[in-house]
Scaffold this motif. Sequence first.
Motif, PDB file in Angstrom:
ATOM      1  N   LEU A  49      39.822  40.979  30.612  1.00  0.00           N
ATOM      2  CA  LEU A  49      38.453  41.063  31.131  1.00  0.00           C
ATOM      3  C   LEU A  49      37.534  41.716  30.098  1.00  0.00           C
ATOM      4  O   LEU A  49      36.392  41.305  29.902  1.00  0.00           O
ATOM      5  CB  LEU A  49      38.425  41.857  32.440  1.00  0.00           C
ATOM      6  CG  LEU A  49      39.173  41.228  33.626  1.00  0.00           C
ATOM      7  CD1 LEU A  49      39.164  42.167  34.832  1.00  0.00           C
ATOM      8  CD2 LEU A  49      38.572  39.887  34.020  1.00  0.00           C
ATOM      9  N   ARG A  53      34.179  40.103  27.960  1.00  0.00           N
ATOM     10  CA  ARG A  53      32.837  40.693  27.853  1.00  0.00           C
ATOM     11  C   ARG A  53      32.297  40.540  26.442  1.00  0.00           C
ATOM     12  O   ARG A  53      31.126  40.296  26.229  1.00  0.00           O
ATOM     13  CB  ARG A  53      32.892  42.169  28.230  1.00  0.00           C
ATOM     14  CG  ARG A  53      31.529  42.823  28.240  1.00  0.00           C
ATOM     15  CD  ARG A  53      31.641  44.309  28.429  1.00  0.00           C
ATOM     16  NE  ARG A  53      32.437  44.644  29.597  1.00  0.00           N
ATOM     17  CZ  ARG A  53      32.853  45.874  29.888  1.00  0.00           C
ATOM     18  NH1 ARG A  53      32.563  46.864  29.091  1.00  0.00           N
ATOM     19  NH2 ARG A  53      33.564  46.108  30.962  1.00  0.00           N
TER      20      ARG A  53
ATOM     21  N   PHE B 158      32.318  40.340  41.183  1.00  0.00           N
ATOM     22  CA  PHE B 158      33.468  40.806  40.410  1.00  0.00           C
ATOM     23  C   PHE B 158      33.197  40.633  38.912  1.00  0.00           C
ATOM     24  O   PHE B 158      33.414  41.556  38.113  1.00  0.00           O
ATOM     25  CB  PHE B 158      34.731  40.025  40.825  1.00  0.00           C
ATOM     26  CG  PHE B 158      35.965  40.468  40.102  1.00  0.00           C
ATOM     27  CD1 PHE B 158      36.732  41.526  40.586  1.00  0.00           C
ATOM     28  CD2 PHE B 158      36.374  39.855  38.930  1.00  0.00           C
ATOM     29  CE1 PHE B 158      37.866  41.952  39.916  1.00  0.00           C
ATOM     30  CE2 PHE B 158      37.504  40.272  38.248  1.00  0.00           C
ATOM     31  CZ  PHE B 158      38.257  41.325  38.748  1.00  0.00           C
ATOM     32  N   HIS B 161      30.539  42.948  37.547  1.00  0.00           N
ATOM     33  CA  HIS B 161      30.987  44.338  37.432  1.00  0.00           C
ATOM     34  C   HIS B 161      32.112  44.495  36.423  1.00  0.00           C
ATOM     35  O   HIS B 161      32.031  45.312  35.506  1.00  0.00           O
ATOM     36  CB  HIS B 161      31.437  44.827  38.819  1.00  0.00           C
ATOM     37  CG  HIS B 161      31.712  46.301  38.847  1.00  0.00           C
ATOM     38  ND1 HIS B 161      32.975  46.818  38.669  1.00  0.00           N
ATOM     39  CD2 HIS B 161      30.883  47.364  38.999  1.00  0.00           C
ATOM     40  CE1 HIS B 161      32.912  48.133  38.736  1.00  0.00           C
ATOM     41  NE2 HIS B 161      31.664  48.493  38.936  1.00  0.00           N
ATOM     42  N   GLU B 162      33.154  43.692  36.577  1.00  0.00           N
ATOM     43  CA  GLU B 162      34.362  43.899  35.770  1.00  0.00           C
ATOM     44  C   GLU B 162      34.257  43.305  34.366  1.00  0.00           C
ATOM     45  O   GLU B 162      34.899  43.790  33.451  1.00  0.00           O
ATOM     46  CB  GLU B 162      35.572  43.297  36.487  1.00  0.00           C
ATOM     47  CG  GLU B 162      35.854  43.921  37.843  1.00  0.00           C
ATOM     48  CD  GLU B 162      36.451  45.324  37.743  1.00  0.00           C
ATOM     49  OE1 GLU B 162      37.449  45.476  37.037  1.00  0.00           O
ATOM     50  OE2 GLU B 162      35.911  46.246  38.379  1.00  0.00           O
ATOM     51  N   ILE B 163      33.504  42.230  34.225  1.00  0.00           N
ATOM     52  CA  ILE B 163      33.409  41.612  32.899  1.00  0.00           C
ATOM     53  C   ILE B 163      32.086  41.990  32.226  1.00  0.00           C
ATOM     54  O   ILE B 163      32.065  42.470  31.100  1.00  0.00           O
ATOM     55  CB  ILE B 163      33.550  40.081  32.984  1.00  0.00           C
ATOM     56  CG1 ILE B 163      34.945  39.711  33.513  1.00  0.00           C
ATOM     57  CG2 ILE B 163      33.333  39.444  31.607  1.00  0.00           C
ATOM     58  CD1 ILE B 163      35.199  38.237  33.659  1.00  0.00           C
ATOM     59  N   ARG B 190      37.836  42.978  44.262  1.00  0.00           N
ATOM     60  CA  ARG B 190      38.822  43.611  43.391  1.00  0.00           C
ATOM     61  C   ARG B 190      40.196  43.619  44.040  1.00  0.00           C
ATOM     62  O   ARG B 190      41.204  43.315  43.409  1.00  0.00           O
ATOM     63  CB  ARG B 190      38.408  45.059  43.067  1.00  0.00           C
ATOM     64  CG  ARG B 190      37.166  45.138  42.196  1.00  0.00           C
ATOM     65  CD  ARG B 190      36.857  46.565  41.803  1.00  0.00           C
ATOM     66  NE  ARG B 190      37.758  47.051  40.777  1.00  0.00           N
ATOM     67  CZ  ARG B 190      38.653  48.007  40.944  1.00  0.00           C
ATOM     68  NH1 ARG B 190      38.763  48.609  42.115  1.00  0.00           N
ATOM     69  NH2 ARG B 190      39.434  48.386  39.963  1.00  0.00           N
TER      70      ARG B 190
END
Lengths: 483, 202
Positions: A49, A53, B158, B161-163, B190
């Motif tokens: 993950l 990003r 998700f 927020h997470e990536i 999550r």
Amino acid sequence: MKHAPPHRWADLAAGRVSEAERAALEAHAEECAACADLRTRVAGVRAVLGRLRDAPPPALNWDVLGTRLYWTASSEMRRRERERDGRRGRVRRAIPFALAGLVVGSGVAAVVIAARRPAAPAPPALVAPALPAPAPEPSAPAPRPAPLGAVVTLLAGDVSIGGARATEATSLRAGDVVRTGRGRIAVQFGERSGLVVEPDSRVDLEAWDSANVVLRVAGAVTVEVDRRQPGQRFAVLAGARAVEVRGTVFRVAEHGGDVDLAVTRGKVAVVGDGDSLEVAAPARLALAASASLGSILPRPLLSEADKQLADGMRAPIVPGWRSADELRSATAMLSIAAPARAAVAVDGRPVGIGAFRLRTLPGRHLVETGGLARWVDVEAGAAETVIFGDRTRSERPGQVDDQLLTHRVAVGQCAVGLRNKEPGFTGEMTVEIGVNADGSVDFVAPVRPFADRAVESCLLDVIRDRFTFPKGTKATVQKVIRF
Amino acid sequence: MLSAMSRDSRPPLDAPEGLIQASEAELIRRCVAGERPAFEQFYRDHRRSVAGNLYRVLGDRAELDDLVQEVFVIAFRGMVRFRGDAKLSTWLYRICVNVALGRLRSRSRRAPALPYAELDDAGDGGANAPDKQLERREELVQVYRALERLAPKKRIVFILHEIQGLDIKEIAEIVQAPLVTVRTRLHYARKEFYRIVAAEGR
């Protein structure tokens, strides 16, 4: 301790648990092999993950996409302007939309067939019963229909209209005969209406006005028709059949009385010999001259040949129609010379083959054929020529390299601050540099941003302010700068 | 503007706000007036962030150019009504999210094809060896396979927020939902995501 739910291992990896819970989880992982495995796996997923990003976006064909987008946006903008025009805009829109019936006949052969079959001439079936045109007010005098404006949007080879050689300035009038021979012509007659007369075809414009369009065709014609307005007639005749249309895209080919009808959008009703048949897109209907409608069913466009046919059924239409004259003056002509039989795409859309002239919006366009591509800028009312065959490459990438060499000190200075903080620091940044034909820098944009904003800004300033180029081709150069 | 959507460098947050807003307002005014250079500038500034956002949410590049085009068309249509209540990046982000949601919903109506076969190796970190690349690709596929099973709205929060690394408040502004709703949605997303990851490893 019980097994922890999987997301708690993610919380642990992210440091989102209390000290006590962290200790409990870790102690549990020491004893439970399954949980230890899950902990490792969750940590791996979190790393993925994190990498996502930082992943750069995929490289798309930005220039083509930008041009397409501009076409769409400018068309929208013009539509908004027209809406603001209010009543005047509505009147203006009514004219191009004022589309009448389209009658596809069968030229000389049709005349012969009609003579042989006096009981089944085309005219009675002109209006299909399913879609009658609204009746006029009995007391009001019938207004004289306005002539239908038309603009040539594509011209390939020799095409004659009314006995004279067609040019991009040629208009259409009732009574004209269009003969294509080995050429091809596309005509736009409304914001979203146009037709293409294919090679070896003849089209007689028996009627061409805002209330009624009657085409008698020998050969093949593709028609794209916008929605019908009240009082307008949309009809197609093919031999002894009548085809009533609403907003639709279809192609009719007639050879020796046989009719091949393909519909890629909307629905048509084929009427003839006291029978009728609805053909809804996507479908194809092959009608032998002697066949009866009751015995034939349309088939879906499924085969590869059908798909190719459907792909080719596009009338080149330029957005922003207000009237024929306004469209002519607001657009430009591209003369494209590609090798014979080479398919040519403009702004990513296939538009023609070999050499032809194409009407287009002013601005920058990408013309492609085979593996070759050219950018061309055209202004309203002007004409530009694009010739393929010479494989000249842009000189700009080499000039950018020269400029980087010339200004290497200034480029290097941009990273001095970082080097002071971090001795031995090296980095790279990918930038796009747009150079105009007059040598000025059109734009400088980072393709991948550099972590340090000051360095990025400094590099862009050096390129923008110090790089100089001689006159030449307009080009966009992508370059990786290392420092 | 590429990094406008990521946590570590977002110009609207890092740069002097007034300056950014003034230049953005001017750019939008010129776009609305139909100036092609302004249009091109706007497109150039934001195209990569738009593509990146859509790509991260969807996990594949199928129709990506069409979706990027859709985002910009919606943006250009909406510029007339853009009053600067939200930051330009947030507003554009919101359009991306809505377009991506539409795509996810239409995808979920179709056969459950796995559309992430074309995933690029994201940030290889020097791991260029073919076996390492293969391993990383498999990890990515595993992640997107799990994401594919989340409901679209959960998947969006998700990912944001997470990536993307956005906080709850920013997400709430983008998806235009109350903070509590976003927090709840994220909690269940999550929980579900890591449950799927755990189940796949068995």
